[in-house]
Write a protein that holds these residues in place. Sequence first.
Motif, PDB file in Angstrom:
ATOM      1  N   ALA A 109     -25.660  34.191  43.922  1.00  0.00           N
ATOM      2  CA  ALA A 109     -26.786  34.479  43.046  1.00  0.00           C
ATOM      3  C   ALA A 109     -26.554  33.945  41.641  1.00  0.00           C
ATOM      4  N   ALA A 110     -25.277  33.850  41.249  1.00  0.00           N
ATOM      5  CA  ALA A 110     -24.958  33.378  39.901  1.00  0.00           C
ATOM      6  C   ALA A 110     -25.217  31.883  39.728  1.00  0.00           C
ATOM      7  N   VAL A 111     -25.279  31.126  40.821  1.00  0.00           N
ATOM      8  CA  VAL A 111     -25.463  29.669  40.719  1.00  0.00           C
ATOM      9  C   VAL A 111     -26.827  29.309  40.136  1.00  0.00           C
ATOM     10  N   PRO A 112     -27.947  29.747  40.736  1.00  0.00           N
ATOM     11  CA  PRO A 112     -29.245  29.418  40.114  1.00  0.00           C
ATOM     12  C   PRO A 112     -29.397  30.032  38.728  1.00  0.00           C
ATOM     13  N   LEU A 113     -28.788  31.191  38.525  1.00  0.00           N
ATOM     14  CA  LEU A 113     -28.842  31.820  37.210  1.00  0.00           C
ATOM     15  C   LEU A 113     -28.115  30.965  36.176  1.00  0.00           C
ATOM     16  N   ALA A 114     -27.000  30.354  36.585  1.00  0.00           N
ATOM     17  CA  ALA A 114     -26.246  29.482  35.682  1.00  0.00           C
ATOM     18  C   ALA A 114     -27.033  28.217  35.359  1.00  0.00           C
ATOM     19  N   VAL A 115     -27.733  27.666  36.359  1.00  0.00           N
ATOM     20  CA  VAL A 115     -28.543  26.464  36.134  1.00  0.00           C
ATOM     21  C   VAL A 115     -29.636  26.745  35.106  1.00  0.00           C
ATOM     22  N   VAL A 116     -30.308  27.876  35.258  1.00  0.00           N
ATOM     23  CA  VAL A 116     -31.339  28.265  34.292  1.00  0.00           C
ATOM     24  C   VAL A 116     -30.724  28.493  32.916  1.00  0.00           C
ATOM     25  N   ALA A 117     -29.552  29.127  32.896  1.00  0.00           N
ATOM     26  CA  ALA A 117     -28.877  29.421  31.626  1.00  0.00           C
ATOM     27  C   ALA A 117     -28.556  28.137  30.865  1.00  0.00           C
ATOM     28  N   ILE A 118     -28.106  27.134  31.580  1.00  0.00           N
ATOM     29  CA  ILE A 118     -27.763  25.853  30.948  1.00  0.00           C
ATOM     30  C   ILE A 118     -28.989  25.236  30.277  1.00  0.00           C
ATOM     31  N   ALA A 119     -30.094  25.157  31.018  1.00  0.00           N
ATOM     32  CA  ALA A 119     -31.310  24.550  30.463  1.00  0.00           C
ATOM     33  C   ALA A 119     -31.902  25.394  29.341  1.00  0.00           C
ATOM     34  N   TYR A 120     -31.916  26.684  29.532  1.00  0.00           N
ATOM     35  CA  TYR A 120     -32.515  27.601  28.555  1.00  0.00           C
ATOM     36  C   TYR A 120     -31.761  27.552  27.228  1.00  0.00           C
ATOM     37  N   TYR A 121     -30.431  27.661  27.295  1.00  0.00           N
ATOM     38  CA  TYR A 121     -29.657  27.679  26.055  1.00  0.00           C
ATOM     39  C   TYR A 121     -29.594  26.298  25.414  1.00  0.00           C
ATOM     40  N   LEU A 163     -32.662  26.001  45.317  1.00  0.00           N
ATOM     41  CA  LEU A 163     -31.259  25.658  45.087  1.00  0.00           C
ATOM     42  C   LEU A 163     -30.308  26.202  46.160  1.00  0.00           C
ATOM     43  N   ILE A 164     -30.838  26.780  47.216  1.00  0.00           N
ATOM     44  CA  ILE A 164     -29.973  27.338  48.260  1.00  0.00           C
ATOM     45  C   ILE A 164     -29.011  26.292  48.842  1.00  0.00           C
ATOM     46  N   PRO A 165     -29.461  25.070  49.175  1.00  0.00           N
ATOM     47  CA  PRO A 165     -28.491  24.064  49.662  1.00  0.00           C
ATOM     48  C   PRO A 165     -27.407  23.747  48.627  1.00  0.00           C
ATOM     49  N   SER A 191     -39.457  25.214  33.359  1.00  0.00           N
ATOM     50  CA  SER A 191     -40.833  25.449  33.811  1.00  0.00           C
ATOM     51  C   SER A 191     -40.905  25.882  35.270  1.00  0.00           C
ATOM     52  N   PHE A 192     -39.795  25.794  35.990  1.00  0.00           N
ATOM     53  CA  PHE A 192     -39.749  26.164  37.406  1.00  0.00           C
ATOM     54  C   PHE A 192     -39.827  27.691  37.540  1.00  0.00           C
ATOM     55  N   PRO A 193     -40.731  28.228  38.360  1.00  0.00           N
ATOM     56  CA  PRO A 193     -40.722  29.678  38.623  1.00  0.00           C
ATOM     57  C   PRO A 193     -39.353  30.091  39.163  1.00  0.00           C
ATOM     58  N   PHE A 194     -38.734  31.104  38.554  1.00  0.00           N
ATOM     59  CA  PHE A 194     -37.341  31.394  38.831  1.00  0.00           C
ATOM     60  C   PHE A 194     -37.079  31.717  40.296  1.00  0.00           C
ATOM     61  N   LEU A 195     -37.940  32.522  40.895  1.00  0.00           N
ATOM     62  CA  LEU A 195     -37.729  32.895  42.292  1.00  0.00           C
ATOM     63  C   LEU A 195     -37.784  31.678  43.204  1.00  0.00           C
ATOM     64  N   LEU A 196     -38.704  30.754  42.923  1.00  0.00           N
ATOM     65  CA  LEU A 196     -38.778  29.526  43.716  1.00  0.00           C
ATOM     66  C   LEU A 196     -37.558  28.641  43.461  1.00  0.00           C
TER      67      LEU A 196
END
Length: 231
Positions: free
Chosen positions: A106-118, A89-91, A79-84
């Motif tokens: 850039a792949a780190v936040p994308l991986a976090v979203v991928a884990i939850a999404y899948y 997740l920068i730290p 539910s988190f807006p991806f850009l935010l």
Amino acid sequence: MNWREWVMLDQMMADVMKYQSEIWQAIGETFVMVGISILAALLVGLPLGTVLFLCRKGQPYANRLLFTVLDTFVNIVRSFPFLLLVVFLIPFTRLIVGTALGTLAAAVPLAVVAIAYYARLVEQSLLDVPRGVMEAASSMGASTIQMIVKFLYVEARSGLVLGLTTATISFISYSTVMGVVGGGGVGDFAIRYGYQRFETEIMVFTIIIMIILVQLIQFAGSALSRLLDKR
């Protein structure tokens, strides 16, 4: 095609050849980001979704506390807006890769979203498996791992492939905004060279690339899903 259309096509090809090396670099960066996110989805999202399924109320391994914690994590990330989320997740990104800029960062936040999404898609696919499958596995003395790998995953393999296909297409869409942290990729290339330099032909070409890539992934995923579906 009339002569105006031929002139526009010729201009587009000339611009594409001018930025040929940059285009290939952008495609490579997109593949790196999406590839890492797919790997994270399979290595972490698949087990997470399986645990969510097994810990649900009414399942043999029901655990309300564990299910609530994992379910809340998945819901918050999705539910988190991806850009935010990228900025938030920068730290964490700096802790993982040592920097907040670049394709790997850039792949780190994308991986976090991928884990939850899948994970959510895996849970939904496993919920479609007839309850009798687990009962049959239990009656045959199958261990938990055997029940998951040899029964649940086998029965749900078509849905799991379709879920991964859908997730991959979403990852490609998310990757287009990763220029905000210097991640590069096709989307960042389209903004920097197409929009900011007012070269519309470049933006149109990159959009065509994305459309073709998504269509190929969808076709391959759907074909593999039909092949695995034995129902």
